[in-house]
Write an enzyme that holds these catalytic residues in place. Structure first.
Site, PDB file in Angstrom:
ATOM      1  N   GLU A  61      -6.158  -2.575   4.938  1.00 19.14           N
ATOM      2  CA  GLU A  61      -4.927  -3.221   4.483  1.00 19.14           C
ATOM      3  C   GLU A  61      -4.972  -4.651   4.990  1.00 19.14           C
ATOM      4  OE1 GLU A  61      -1.381  -0.997   4.434  1.00 19.14           O
ATOM      5  OE2 GLU A  61      -2.368   0.941   4.392  1.00 19.14           O
TER       6      GLU A  61
ATOM      7  N   ASN B 233      -1.386   1.357   1.367  1.00 20.11           N
ATOM      8  CA  ASN B 233      -0.782   2.674   1.248  1.00 20.11           C
ATOM      9  C   ASN B 233      -0.105   3.142   2.531  1.00 20.11           C
ATOM     10  OD1 ASN B 233      -0.368   4.572  -0.807  1.00 20.11           O
ATOM     11  ND2 ASN B 233      -1.802   5.988   0.160  1.00 20.11           N
TER      12      ASN B 233
ATOM     13  N   ARG C 172      -2.782   8.096  -5.056  1.00 19.91           N
ATOM     14  CA  ARG C 172      -2.725   7.789  -3.622  1.00 19.91           C
ATOM     15  C   ARG C 172      -1.623   8.626  -2.987  1.00 19.91           C
ATOM     16  NH1 ARG C 172      -3.159   1.166  -3.285  1.00 19.91           N
ATOM     17  NH2 ARG C 172      -5.063   0.930  -4.523  1.00 19.91           N
TER      18      ARG C 172
END
Length: 263
Positions: free
Chosen positions: A3, A165, A251
């Site tokens: 991320e 996510n 996801r």
């Protein structure tokens, strides 16, 4: 899972390994770049932009890479053993006189003119870890579609760059909204964006991501992500999990049915 914080840390590692060095070998293992010769070019810097990496080279070239869901760069002394996976997953090898960087499972690997970088990253929203972070612009983009599910809007890099996510689930929990609640249900946008900025900022120097402040206690570093059926750290209700997104890009999303509300 890469991320914004992971990408920021990767950029720093690439800078430490290669910035200021001339490439003595370079191997780009994708068909369209297989014959490109970068040997002799100086690595000027690597900049993070959301989840993208821009490695600028002398001569006005930029190597643009993206880690996707499973990509990584591994740095170490020249000649050291590659440790990021099997050799067939290597997409790029850059080596200076002393240090090398090996890119694994990179879904995006392209060479651009530095002046044309915006063609690759110009669509991105304000970068949570960028020097020009602009919460006002980020909120303007998020609220352009007020009925859009909050979790989906947070994940859209065109709104704000860097949330992935894990942070999607964690931020929805912290503002007590289900990921499917509309953006318009956010009662305190300043708090939401402060949380997003702070979480990425404090985690960018950590190998183990934490959103609860409990970095050492097993199973307590994150509020909900990865905690399917485990008791909520706040109320004890079992955490739920679902797969969301297009069929080819499902996801997981996690939430507490008691602490979070919204349709």
């Amino acid at each position: 899972m890469p991320e914004g914080d992971t990408v920021w840390r990767t950029a720093r590692q690439l800078n430490d390994a290669l910035a200021g060095s001339e490439l003595v070998s370079a191997d780009l293992r994708v068909p369209r770049l297989a014959t490109v010769d970068l040997v002799g070019r100086e690595v000027l810097e690597t900049l993070p932009r959301g989840k993208h990496l821009l490695t600028r080279l002398s001569g006005g070239l930029t190597l643009h890479t993206h880690l996707g869901m499973e990509g990584s760069w591994r740095c170490g002394p020249v000649g050291s053993r590659w440790s990021g996976g099997p050799a067939h997953q290597v997409r790029a090898v850059l080596a200076g006189p002393e240090q090398q960087a090996v890119g694994y499972r990179l879904p995006v690997l392209e060479l651009l003119r530095t002046r044309e970088e915006e063609s690759a990253v110009g669509h991105l929203g304000p970068d949570l870890l960028g020097e020009d972070w602009d919460p006002g612009e980020a909120w303007r983009r998020l609220t352009a579609e007020p009925s859009r599910p909050l979790g989906e809007a947070l994940l859209d890099q065109r709104n704000l760059a860097g949330v992935g996510n894990v942070y999607r689930s964690e931020l929805c929990f912290l503002v007590r909204l289900l990921p499917w609640a509309p953006v318009s249900a956010v009662s305190d946008p300043d708090r939401l964006l402060r949380l997003a900025h702070r979480l990425l900022l404090v985690n960018r120097d950590r190998l183990r991501r934490a959103t609860t402040g409990e970095r050492r206690a097993a199973g307590r570093a994150l509020w909900v992500y990865g905690h399917r059926a485990a008791p909520c750290l706040r109320c004890g209700t079992p955490i739920r999990r679902a797969e969301v997104g297009p069929p080819d890009r499902l996801r997981p999303v996690y939430w507490c049915p008691r602490c979070q509300h919204g349709r």
